[in-house]
Design a protein around this motif. Structure first.
Motif, PDB file in Angstrom:
ATOM      1  N   GLU A  34       1.004  -1.295   0.112  1.00  0.00           N
ATOM      2  CA  GLU A  34       0.061  -0.077   0.068  1.00  0.00           C
ATOM      3  C   GLU A  34       0.862   1.018   0.170  1.00  0.00           C
ATOM      4  OE1 GLU A  34      -2.403  -0.895   3.354  1.00  0.00           O
ATOM      5  OE2 GLU A  34      -4.074  -1.791   2.204  1.00  0.00           O
ATOM      6  N   ALA A  35       1.992   1.169   0.712  1.00  0.00           N
ATOM      7  CA  ALA A  35       2.629   2.394   0.770  1.00  0.00           C
ATOM      8  C   ALA A  35       3.588   2.585  -0.579  1.00  0.00           C
ATOM      9  CB  ALA A  35       3.929   2.179   1.639  1.00  0.00           C
ATOM     10  N   SER A  36       3.763   1.443  -1.194  1.00  0.00           N
ATOM     11  CA  SER A  36       4.380   1.815  -2.724  1.00  0.00           C
ATOM     12  C   SER A  36       3.406   2.045  -3.559  1.00  0.00           C
ATOM     13  CB  SER A  36       4.942   0.280  -3.267  1.00  0.00           C
ATOM     14  OG  SER A  36       5.757  -0.420  -2.543  1.00  0.00           O
ATOM     15  N   ASN A  37       2.091   1.567  -3.378  1.00  0.00           N
ATOM     16  CA  ASN A  37       1.181   2.049  -4.183  1.00  0.00           C
ATOM     17  C   ASN A  37       0.802   3.691  -4.010  1.00  0.00           C
ATOM     18  OD1 ASN A  37      -1.096   2.093  -5.923  1.00  0.00           O
ATOM     19  ND2 ASN A  37      -2.645   1.005  -4.580  1.00  0.00           N
ATOM     20  N   ASP A  38       0.925   4.041  -2.859  1.00  0.00           N
ATOM     21  CA  ASP A  38       0.588   5.554  -2.616  1.00  0.00           C
ATOM     22  C   ASP A  38       1.764   6.119  -3.272  1.00  0.00           C
ATOM     23  OD1 ASP A  38      -1.599   5.027  -1.171  1.00  0.00           O
ATOM     24  OD2 ASP A  38      -0.621   5.351   0.791  1.00  0.00           O
ATOM     25  N   THR A  39       2.902   5.768  -3.092  1.00  0.00           N
ATOM     26  CA  THR A  39       4.397   6.275  -3.961  1.00  0.00           C
ATOM     27  C   THR A  39       4.156   6.458  -5.413  1.00  0.00           C
ATOM     28  OG1 THR A  39       5.739   5.614  -2.055  1.00  0.00           O
ATOM     29  CG2 THR A  39       6.811   6.436  -4.191  1.00  0.00           C
ATOM     30  N   ARG A  41       1.183   6.330  -7.163  1.00  0.00           N
ATOM     31  CA  ARG A  41       0.065   7.432  -7.413  1.00  0.00           C
ATOM     32  C   ARG A  41       0.853   8.785  -7.270  1.00  0.00           C
ATOM     33  NH1 ARG A  41      -5.257   4.960  -7.014  1.00  0.00           N
ATOM     34  NH2 ARG A  41      -5.047   2.889  -5.968  1.00  0.00           N
ATOM     35  N   LYS A  42       1.526   8.869  -6.136  1.00  0.00           N
ATOM     36  CA  LYS A  42       1.739  10.465  -6.272  1.00  0.00           C
ATOM     37  C   LYS A  42       2.909  10.692  -7.298  1.00  0.00           C
ATOM     38  CE  LYS A  42       1.708  11.008  -1.228  1.00  0.00           C
ATOM     39  NZ  LYS A  42       2.523  10.694   0.166  1.00  0.00           N
ATOM     40  N   GLN A  43       3.777   9.794  -7.714  1.00  0.00           N
ATOM     41  CA  GLN A  43       4.758   9.631  -9.030  1.00  0.00           C
ATOM     42  C   GLN A  43       3.879  10.042 -10.351  1.00  0.00           C
ATOM     43  OE1 GLN A  43       6.975   6.526  -9.545  1.00  0.00           O
ATOM     44  NE2 GLN A  43       8.479   7.531 -10.873  1.00  0.00           N
ATOM     45  N   ILE A  44       2.655   9.267 -10.458  1.00  0.00           N
ATOM     46  CA  ILE A  44       1.904   9.415 -11.497  1.00  0.00           C
ATOM     47  C   ILE A  44       1.420  10.834 -11.517  1.00  0.00           C
ATOM     48  CG2 ILE A  44      -0.405   8.518 -12.567  1.00  0.00           C
ATOM     49  CD1 ILE A  44       0.637   5.898 -11.854  1.00  0.00           C
ATOM     50  N   THR A  45       0.759  11.252 -10.420  1.00  0.00           N
ATOM     51  CA  THR A  45       0.201  12.795 -10.403  1.00  0.00           C
ATOM     52  C   THR A  45       1.139  13.537 -10.778  1.00  0.00           C
ATOM     53  OG1 THR A  45      -1.260  11.792  -8.601  1.00  0.00           O
ATOM     54  CG2 THR A  45      -0.967  14.259  -8.974  1.00  0.00           C
ATOM     55  N   GLU A  46       2.390  13.417 -10.050  1.00  0.00           N
ATOM     56  CA  GLU A  46       3.488  14.620 -10.604  1.00  0.00           C
ATOM     57  C   GLU A  46       3.704  14.422 -12.123  1.00  0.00           C
ATOM     58  OE1 GLU A  46       6.158  17.590 -10.655  1.00  0.00           O
ATOM     59  OE2 GLU A  46       4.676  16.885  -8.940  1.00  0.00           O
ATOM     60  N   LEU A  47       3.692  13.320 -12.587  1.00  0.00           N
ATOM     61  CA  LEU A  47       4.207  13.263 -14.279  1.00  0.00           C
ATOM     62  C   LEU A  47       2.896  13.809 -14.949  1.00  0.00           C
ATOM     63  CD1 LEU A  47       5.706   9.639 -14.199  1.00  0.00           C
ATOM     64  CD2 LEU A  47       6.824  11.795 -14.501  1.00  0.00           C
ATOM     65  N   GLU A  48       1.776  13.349 -14.398  1.00  0.00           N
ATOM     66  CA  GLU A  48       0.598  14.130 -15.263  1.00  0.00           C
ATOM     67  C   GLU A  48       0.673  15.531 -15.017  1.00  0.00           C
ATOM     68  OE1 GLU A  48      -2.609  12.311 -13.431  1.00  0.00           O
ATOM     69  OE2 GLU A  48      -2.852  10.567 -14.710  1.00  0.00           O
ATOM     70  N   ARG A  49       1.093  16.203 -13.763  1.00  0.00           N
ATOM     71  CA  ARG A  49       1.228  17.604 -13.950  1.00  0.00           C
ATOM     72  C   ARG A  49       2.250  18.075 -14.584  1.00  0.00           C
ATOM     73  NH1 ARG A  49       4.301  21.296 -11.560  1.00  0.00           N
ATOM     74  NH2 ARG A  49       5.614  19.995 -10.671  1.00  0.00           N
ATOM     75  N   GLN A  50       3.418  17.411 -15.015  1.00  0.00           N
ATOM     76  CA  GLN A  50       4.446  17.918 -15.686  1.00  0.00           C
ATOM     77  C   GLN A  50       4.050  17.880 -17.192  1.00  0.00           C
ATOM     78  OE1 GLN A  50       7.993  15.467 -14.791  1.00  0.00           O
ATOM     79  NE2 GLN A  50       8.268  16.278 -12.979  1.00  0.00           N
ATOM     80  N   VAL A  51       3.258  16.698 -17.506  1.00  0.00           N
ATOM     81  CA  VAL A  51       2.656  16.892 -18.866  1.00  0.00           C
ATOM     82  C   VAL A  51       1.775  17.928 -19.088  1.00  0.00           C
ATOM     83  CG1 VAL A  51       1.379  15.559 -20.396  1.00  0.00           C
ATOM     84  CG2 VAL A  51       2.948  14.230 -19.135  1.00  0.00           C
ATOM     85  N   GLU A  52       1.119  18.202 -18.103  1.00  0.00           N
ATOM     86  CA  GLU A  52      -0.078  19.315 -18.525  1.00  0.00           C
ATOM     87  C   GLU A  52       0.739  20.692 -18.529  1.00  0.00           C
ATOM     88  OE1 GLU A  52      -3.382  21.171 -19.172  1.00  0.00           O
ATOM     89  OE2 GLU A  52      -3.144  18.956 -18.973  1.00  0.00           O
ATOM     90  N   ASN A  53       1.948  20.748 -17.621  1.00  0.00           N
ATOM     91  CA  ASN A  53       2.780  21.901 -17.810  1.00  0.00           C
ATOM     92  C   ASN A  53       3.549  21.965 -19.040  1.00  0.00           C
ATOM     93  OD1 ASN A  53       2.142  22.701 -15.173  1.00  0.00           O
ATOM     94  ND2 ASN A  53       3.941  21.889 -14.164  1.00  0.00           N
ATOM     95  N   LEU A  54       3.745  21.022 -19.558  1.00  0.00           N
ATOM     96  CA  LEU A  54       4.341  20.957 -20.967  1.00  0.00           C
ATOM     97  C   LEU A  54       3.455  21.488 -22.133  1.00  0.00           C
ATOM     98  CD1 LEU A  54       6.773  17.956 -20.848  1.00  0.00           C
ATOM     99  CD2 LEU A  54       7.464  20.226 -20.857  1.00  0.00           C
ATOM    100  N   ARG A  55       2.210  21.056 -22.075  1.00  0.00           N
ATOM    101  CA  ARG A  55       1.264  21.279 -22.825  1.00  0.00           C
ATOM    102  C   ARG A  55       0.861  22.757 -22.624  1.00  0.00           C
ATOM    103  NH1 ARG A  55      -2.466  16.178 -21.666  1.00  0.00           N
ATOM    104  NH2 ARG A  55      -1.493  14.968 -23.122  1.00  0.00           N
ATOM    105  N   LEU A  56       0.857  23.292 -21.527  1.00  0.00           N
ATOM    106  CA  LEU A  56       0.605  24.741 -21.320  1.00  0.00           C
ATOM    107  C   LEU A  56       1.738  25.493 -21.920  1.00  0.00           C
ATOM    108  CD1 LEU A  56      -1.447  26.747 -20.050  1.00  0.00           C
ATOM    109  CD2 LEU A  56       0.008  26.677 -17.919  1.00  0.00           C
ATOM    110  N   ALA A  57       2.980  25.025 -21.514  1.00  0.00           N
ATOM    111  CA  ALA A  57       4.240  25.943 -22.343  1.00  0.00           C
ATOM    112  C   ALA A  57       3.988  25.912 -23.658  1.00  0.00           C
ATOM    113  CB  ALA A  57       5.655  25.049 -21.630  1.00  0.00           C
ATOM    114  N   GLU A  58       3.821  24.746 -24.212  1.00  0.00           N
ATOM    115  CA  GLU A  58       3.638  24.846 -25.579  1.00  0.00           C
ATOM    116  C   GLU A  58       2.309  25.722 -26.251  1.00  0.00           C
ATOM    117  OE1 GLU A  58       2.354  21.645 -29.025  1.00  0.00           O
ATOM    118  OE2 GLU A  58       3.418  20.950 -27.279  1.00  0.00           O
ATOM    119  N   ALA A  59       1.348  25.981 -25.525  1.00  0.00           N
ATOM    120  CA  ALA A  59       0.318  26.755 -25.950  1.00  0.00           C
ATOM    121  C   ALA A  59       0.932  28.204 -25.929  1.00  0.00           C
ATOM    122  CB  ALA A  59      -0.831  26.611 -24.966  1.00  0.00           C
ATOM    123  N   PHE A  60       1.541  28.530 -24.922  1.00  0.00           N
ATOM    124  CA  PHE A  60       1.930  29.991 -24.522  1.00  0.00           C
ATOM    125  C   PHE A  60       3.396  30.266 -25.258  1.00  0.00           C
ATOM    126  CE2 PHE A  60       0.001  29.669 -20.394  1.00  0.00           C
ATOM    127  CZ  PHE A  60      -0.625  31.059 -20.211  1.00  0.00           C
TER     128      PHE A  60
END
Length: 90
Positions: A34-39, A41-60
């Motif tokens: 469960e601890a690994s799973n949480d880790t 999940r957090k990593q996935i969330t962070e990577l999704e945020r980075q992808v979104e930031n890259l998309r936003l950067a491309e838009a700007f």
């Protein structure tokens, strides 16, 4: 007969202790999973945020390719958003 009953009780107690140890081991492994799973999940969330930031950067990006100023604006927006999120979490 009494010795046979006593031996059966001892065998049952030994089996119970073995199962109790196995249960404790499984609970420990479950907690680690469960601890690994949480880790992850957090990593996935962070990577999704980075992808979104890259998309936003491309838009700007401006047509002239001035990515430095766009990156600075995006970084400021991200910092401001992170600040707001941290205030909301309190």
């Amino acid at each position: 007969m009494f010795e046979e009953i006593q031996q059966n009780f001892e065998r049952i107690i030994a089996l119970y202790e073995g199962e109790r140890e196995a249960n404790a081991d499984l609970r420990s492994r479950l907690a680690a999973s469960e601890a690994s799973n949480d880790t992850y999940r957090k990593q996935i969330t962070e990577l999704e945020r980075q992808v979104e930031n890259l998309r936003l950067a491309e838009a700007f990006l401006t047509p002239t390719g001035s990515s430095d100023s766009a990156k600075e604006r995006i970084d400021k927006l991200i910092k401001e958003i992170n600040k707001c999120i941290s205030l909301l979490e309190k």
